[in-house]
Design a protein around this motif. Sequence first.
Motif, PDB file in Angstrom:
ATOM      1  N   VAL A  62     -28.697 -25.092   5.491  1.00  0.00           N
ATOM      2  CA  VAL A  62     -27.507 -24.298   5.164  1.00  0.00           C
ATOM      3  C   VAL A  62     -27.713 -22.861   5.624  1.00  0.00           C
ATOM      4  N   VAL A  63     -26.680 -22.286   6.224  1.00  0.00           N
ATOM      5  CA  VAL A  63     -26.675 -20.862   6.550  1.00  0.00           C
ATOM      6  C   VAL A  63     -26.119 -20.101   5.354  1.00  0.00           C
ATOM      7  N   GLU A  64     -26.875 -19.151   4.870  1.00  0.00           N
ATOM      8  CA  GLU A  64     -26.388 -18.278   3.800  1.00  0.00           C
ATOM      9  C   GLU A  64     -26.879 -16.860   4.065  1.00  0.00           C
ATOM     10  N   SER A  65     -26.013 -16.055   4.633  1.00  0.00           N
ATOM     11  CA  SER A  65     -24.667 -16.430   5.034  1.00  0.00           C
ATOM     12  C   SER A  65     -24.435 -15.926   6.458  1.00  0.00           C
ATOM     13  N   LEU A  66     -23.280 -16.350   7.019  1.00  0.00           N
ATOM     14  CA  LEU A  66     -22.782 -15.750   8.254  1.00  0.00           C
ATOM     15  C   LEU A  66     -21.784 -14.706   7.797  1.00  0.00           C
ATOM     16  N   PRO A  67     -22.201 -13.426   7.735  1.00  0.00           N
ATOM     17  CA  PRO A  67     -21.396 -12.421   7.026  1.00  0.00           C
ATOM     18  C   PRO A  67     -20.063 -12.145   7.706  1.00  0.00           C
ATOM     19  N   ILE A  68     -19.099 -11.786   6.890  1.00  0.00           N
ATOM     20  CA  ILE A  68     -17.766 -11.398   7.360  1.00  0.00           C
ATOM     21  C   ILE A  68     -17.705  -9.885   7.401  1.00  0.00           C
ATOM     22  N   HIS A  69     -17.330  -9.340   8.527  1.00  0.00           N
ATOM     23  CA  HIS A  69     -17.279  -7.891   8.698  1.00  0.00           C
ATOM     24  C   HIS A  69     -16.268  -7.276   7.733  1.00  0.00           C
ATOM     25  N   GLU A  70     -16.602  -6.090   7.226  1.00  0.00           N
ATOM     26  CA  GLU A  70     -15.705  -5.428   6.265  1.00  0.00           C
ATOM     27  C   GLU A  70     -14.325  -5.152   6.855  1.00  0.00           C
ATOM     28  N   ARG A  71     -14.238  -4.951   8.155  1.00  0.00           N
ATOM     29  CA  ARG A  71     -12.922  -4.696   8.746  1.00  0.00           C
ATOM     30  C   ARG A  71     -12.009  -5.906   8.612  1.00  0.00           C
TER      31      ARG A  71
END
Length: 394
Positions: A62-71
């Motif tokens: 599992v990937v934790e995590s593939l971050p989501i950009h703040e924009r």
Amino acid sequence: MIESWRWFGPLDKISLPEITQTGASGIVTALHDIPYGEVWPVEAIAARQKMIADIGLLDWMVVESLPIHERIKRGEGDLSPLFATYRQSMANLATCGITTICYNFMPLLDWTRTTLNAPVQGGGTALRFDRQDMAVFEIFMLERIDAEADYTPDIIDAAKRHFDQMQPHDKDHLLASIMAGLPGAYDRYSISQLRDELVKYKDIDHASLRANYSRFLHEVIPTAAELGMRLCVHPDDPPRDILGLPRIVSTHADIAWILDEVDDMANGLTLCSGSLGANPDNDVPQIAAAFAERIHFAHLRNVSIDDDGSFQEAAHLDGDVDMVALVKILMAEEQRRWQNGRADHEIVFRPDHGHELLSDIGRGTHPGYPLIGRMRGLAELRGIVRALAHGQKD
């Protein structure tokens, strides 16, 4: 159920050979060194995958995590390049055979605690979120406008008395504790930097954040489905608005909206019993039963909630979440999937957080992620699984 363990990569104080001794077979990790918004190259993914596989007995599951950009969370500017980057990283992970991604949509901060070393009866320490300490931080240190509206007069008065007695090192310690929940982002905010970041969210309310999240789902879930991947959102921690920032993955209704917004198996849930359990209105086993089909990953831990909304990490079989009932629901879902012919019928889980116990103390592991405390939790959870499996055979 498949036992896994969160590992923070080469900088983790806990080594892969040590993890093999816990009995876990799955590794949950990420490429934390790659800045948010940049592509994860196949070469980097494969190198980390090989590092794990070369130990033997372990597999990056599992990937934790593939971050989501703040924009993306703010819906700010031309987001097409960021969405394209996210989709490319997904494709590169799929190329390497890694198909489950845990992520969150919490604005700015990840999990938040005010104390990293609250004493535990019998010895050891635990993570704690204290409403009074949070009021100290928001009202008197951060001086956030309108923060008083989030607290009762009694808490505000107690916070003021406590703040007046604090020394500079006490304030530094509180700030560091609140910033500690950013394991994938090694930069931490100062008070002034945090104020600047919060300004960027001044026009973001629940409705606009939900709209931005909807756009993210519509941009990436179709690609995940094409790649045969499972994305699973992690609930907010704590499951309430914090620092004036809206939280939209906190309740049964929130989860229902997310899964309905893009109704596809690729759009799923990370069932985190501790995060959801920190809201006394959340019946965690009931939530698990309602969304069982879309649970692609599970974090199992427990919390004890105080009357004022404070909470502390409990031992895995203690606290306010009925862990036995919860695991029973997850195992029943596995059985249903197996009967329906699903090859991926087993649910990967990990012991989430843990008390610092024995040789954990002073080792300097990531807050909430000690070796002995999590191994105790894993052993307890393993006992539940074995006992329930025995009952199923009967």
